[in-house]
Enzyme design. Sequence first.
Site, PDB file in Angstrom:
ATOM      1  N   HIS A  70       7.768  -6.686   7.103  1.00 15.91           N
ATOM      2  CA  HIS A  70       6.499  -6.562   8.136  1.00 15.91           C
ATOM      3  C   HIS A  70       6.746  -5.279   9.152  1.00 15.91           C
ATOM      4  O   HIS A  70       6.220  -5.538  10.122  1.00 15.91           O
ATOM      5  CB  HIS A  70       6.516  -7.778   8.846  1.00 15.91           C
ATOM      6  N   SER A 118       4.962 -11.998   2.013  1.00 15.55           N
ATOM      7  CA  SER A 118       4.483 -12.504   3.308  1.00 15.55           C
ATOM      8  C   SER A 118       3.402 -11.468   3.787  1.00 15.55           C
ATOM      9  O   SER A 118       3.381 -10.319   3.580  1.00 15.55           O
ATOM     10  CB  SER A 118       5.529 -12.593   4.244  1.00 15.55           C
ATOM     11  N   GLU A 143      -1.710  -6.456   5.980  1.00 12.95           N
ATOM     12  CA  GLU A 143      -0.597  -6.035   4.944  1.00 12.95           C
ATOM     13  C   GLU A 143       0.142  -7.328   4.307  1.00 12.95           C
ATOM     14  O   GLU A 143      -0.199  -8.485   4.764  1.00 12.95           O
ATOM     15  CB  GLU A 143       0.375  -5.392   5.880  1.00 12.95           C
TER      16      GLU A 143
END
Length: 194
Positions: A70, A118, A143
């Site tokens: 992330h 994720s 994303e």
Amino acid sequence: MNSISHTGLETKFCRFDRDLAVVDGQTIQGYASLFGTCDQGGDVVEPGAYAASLAALTAAGRRVKMLWQHDPAEPIGIWDEVREDARGLFVRGRLLDGVARAREAAALIEAGAIDGLSIGYKTLKAVKDDQGRRHLAEVELWEVSLVTFPMLPGARVAPPEAPAAKAADDMAQLAHLARALRDARQKLAARKPR
């Protein structure tokens, strides 16, 4: 757990053990989100939650970003395919060999040290049920990251589908579309004056 970053994006990030695979040294694929499955943060993504976001990205000529953990400063590849199917949000992409972190990610995946996917997103429409679970009806997807600990246990990179599995997935998608069309036709018929 769910977290909200300094950019205001929510992420799904938690521990789970499962297999993740890199195909031909750079291609990866799997499910970044599963419909109807409660994650460890108490969220359930509903079918169709990504549809408007994916359509808007396509119309704008943009893609969902592939990040490392992330981190917006760590793009490591390109998602060539991001789509909803009957099961959830399927992704297929390439780790970029010219990016050092991508080469490291490939090595970590092949060794079994990294095995999760994720999503980074903003919630646009959600409701809570009587058990306190948040049902996400529409999200803006930004994303999909390769992560050490995904929030959703089934959010994993997987080896390529065998032809029989692909055919079964295609049939499930067709059945899902057929049900959606039947339901839409019934709703339209109910609205028409007779």
